[in-house]
Design a protein around this motif. Structure first.
Motif, PDB file in Angstrom:
ATOM      1  N   PRO A 139      31.048 -19.726  28.019  1.00  0.00           N
ATOM      2  CA  PRO A 139      29.979 -20.613  27.666  1.00  0.00           C
ATOM      3  C   PRO A 139      29.008 -20.090  26.864  1.00  0.00           C
ATOM      4  O   PRO A 139      28.522 -20.745  25.912  1.00  0.00           O
ATOM      5  N   ASP A 140      28.369 -18.687  26.924  1.00  0.00           N
ATOM      6  CA  ASP A 140      27.322 -18.373  26.137  1.00  0.00           C
ATOM      7  C   ASP A 140      27.788 -18.147  24.783  1.00  0.00           C
ATOM      8  O   ASP A 140      27.108 -18.233  23.857  1.00  0.00           O
ATOM      9  N   LEU A 141      29.010 -17.765  24.592  1.00  0.00           N
ATOM     10  CA  LEU A 141      29.887 -17.364  23.164  1.00  0.00           C
ATOM     11  C   LEU A 141      29.639 -18.954  22.769  1.00  0.00           C
ATOM     12  O   LEU A 141      29.459 -19.058  21.241  1.00  0.00           O
ATOM     13  N   LEU A 142      30.323 -19.824  22.985  1.00  0.00           N
ATOM     14  CA  LEU A 142      30.407 -21.248  22.672  1.00  0.00           C
ATOM     15  C   LEU A 142      29.051 -21.776  22.222  1.00  0.00           C
ATOM     16  O   LEU A 142      28.938 -22.480  21.189  1.00  0.00           O
ATOM     17  N   ASP A 143      28.049 -21.377  22.978  1.00  0.00           N
ATOM     18  CA  ASP A 143      26.747 -22.101  22.778  1.00  0.00           C
ATOM     19  C   ASP A 143      26.230 -21.482  21.413  1.00  0.00           C
ATOM     20  O   ASP A 143      25.659 -22.052  20.541  1.00  0.00           O
ATOM     21  N   ALA A 144      26.275 -20.061  21.374  1.00  0.00           N
ATOM     22  CA  ALA A 144      25.886 -19.465  20.076  1.00  0.00           C
ATOM     23  C   ALA A 144      26.772 -20.171  18.787  1.00  0.00           C
ATOM     24  O   ALA A 144      26.089 -20.417  17.628  1.00  0.00           O
ATOM     25  N   VAL A 145      28.126 -20.317  18.905  1.00  0.00           N
ATOM     26  CA  VAL A 145      28.998 -20.856  17.903  1.00  0.00           C
ATOM     27  C   VAL A 145      28.473 -22.185  17.557  1.00  0.00           C
ATOM     28  O   VAL A 145      28.461 -22.585  16.423  1.00  0.00           O
ATOM     29  N   ILE A 146      28.258 -22.992  18.596  1.00  0.00           N
ATOM     30  CA  ILE A 146      27.912 -24.439  18.185  1.00  0.00           C
ATOM     31  C   ILE A 146      26.578 -24.496  17.544  1.00  0.00           C
ATOM     32  O   ILE A 146      26.465 -25.376  16.539  1.00  0.00           O
ATOM     33  N   ARG A 147      25.484 -23.717  18.044  1.00  0.00           N
ATOM     34  CA  ARG A 147      24.261 -23.621  17.265  1.00  0.00           C
ATOM     35  C   ARG A 147      24.500 -23.079  15.755  1.00  0.00           C
ATOM     36  O   ARG A 147      23.674 -23.574  14.932  1.00  0.00           O
ATOM     37  N   LEU A 148      25.108 -22.163  15.520  1.00  0.00           N
ATOM     38  CA  LEU A 148      25.642 -21.838  14.281  1.00  0.00           C
ATOM     39  C   LEU A 148      26.112 -22.984  13.332  1.00  0.00           C
ATOM     40  O   LEU A 148      25.823 -23.323  12.125  1.00  0.00           O
ATOM     41  N   VAL A 149      27.068 -23.828  13.798  1.00  0.00           N
ATOM     42  CA  VAL A 149      27.995 -25.029  12.984  1.00  0.00           C
ATOM     43  C   VAL A 149      26.834 -25.919  12.938  1.00  0.00           C
ATOM     44  O   VAL A 149      26.814 -26.644  11.983  1.00  0.00           O
ATOM     45  N   ARG A 150      25.906 -26.235  13.679  1.00  0.00           N
ATOM     46  CA  ARG A 150      24.699 -27.186  13.890  1.00  0.00           C
ATOM     47  C   ARG A 150      23.908 -27.002  12.499  1.00  0.00           C
ATOM     48  O   ARG A 150      23.559 -28.051  11.965  1.00  0.00           O
TER      49      ARG A 150
END
Length: 308
Positions: A139-150
């Protein structure tokens, strides 16, 4: 890392973001960030670069030498070298395409993190790891990835915030179970870095005769050590690696000129037309001319770039 469900709110948001921003060329306005939307299961043969790939929807099976890797929604793929791979997406359709994200793993971004105090847990290890691994995206990695794409929706913020989020993603990778692989990319004297010099020479000079002694010298290794480390990283011998590069380059040439089979074989380094045809058929399942004509007829300019 914990196993992810394929229906979590994080993955739902990542799917929505990728579907909204994926372009046919796979690129984005953020340097090093790639987005992929693929609607077919046709096998593809590609040359990778060092990447983190996160699958948001669907899955893919990848073949490197005799090794098979599979990753699905909620999982990630890590590649640490330029490699010729064969893969196909699992169950991709126009109604439910495969959706994935790629982040280029750049030595210049990883190296400074190795100087930040104590190396993260899991980043140490003297063994030479394979250049490919799969695992769960926590979840922590996904959270960072999502913030990058946002940030694609906030272009004014991207130049400042994207490098910071990329740094966070790399730190989490270094701290995770595949940290040793990521660490090898950032170390100027690692075995991966030395072998990558030879890999780059083969990529740039694939049509030239290959001498193992010269490659070993370029990598700063004995011939036996070079063979051992090259196979550990790429799952192939240098000669097999060169053959795959040659054949994939020939396929690219034939897509532009499907009727000029003899010229394509000669340009990539084959002196024997029969050998070229035989090895091409063995890899791609059809003779050069027939394969190129089929690919040309089936090409879809709207389909996005395929990640490994």
């Amino acid at each position: 890392m914990r196993c992810m469900s394929t229906t979590t709110p994080q993955l739902d948001e990542l799917r929505t973001l990728i579907a909204a921003h994926a372009r046919p060329d796979g690129g984005t306005t953020i340097s090093g960030l790639l987005l992929s939307r693929v609607e077919t299961v046709e096998p593809d043969h590609s040359l990778t670069e060092p990447l983190l790939v996160v699958m948001a929807q669907g899955g893919k099976r990848l073949l490197l030498g005799d090794e098979v890797y599979e990753y699905r929604a909620g999982q990630c793929l890590i590649v640490t070298a330029d490699l010729p791979v064969t893969g196909h997406f699992l169950g991709a359709t126009p109604d439910r395409p495969a959706l994935g994200l790629g982040l280029v793993l750049r030595p210049g971004a990883i190296a400074p993190l190795l100087l930040e105090g104590t190396a993260p847990r899991g980043a140490r290890g003297a063994a030479v790891p394979s250049a490919i691994a799969t695992g769960e995206a926590d979840p922590d990695l996904l959270d960072a990835v999502i913030r990058l794409v946002r940030l694609l929706d906030h272009p004014a913020d991207a130049p400042v915030l994207a490098p910071l989020i990329e740094r966070e993603i790399l730190w989490r990778l270094l701290s995770g179970p595949h940290g040793g692989m990521i660490r090898q990319i950032g170390l100027p004297d690692s075995n991966l870095t030395h072998v990558n010099r030879a890999i780059q020479w083969i990529r740039d000079n694939y049509a030239e005769p290959l001498r193992i002694e010269d490659l070993a010298r370029l990598a700063g290794m004995s011939t036996s050590a070079f063979h051992r480390h090259f196979r550990a990283i790429t799952a192939t011998s240098p000669l097999q690696f060169q053959k795959r590069i040659r054949l994939q380059e020939a396929r690219s040439l034939l897509l532009a000129r499907p009727d000029d089979v003899a010229a394509a074989g000669h340009l990539v380094g084959y002196d024997s037309q029969s050998q070229f045809t035989r090895e091409y058929r063995r890899l791609f399942g059809a003779p050069p001319g027939r394969d190129a004509a089929r690919l040309y007829a089936a090409a879809d300019p709207l389909e996005g770039r395929r990640l490994p």
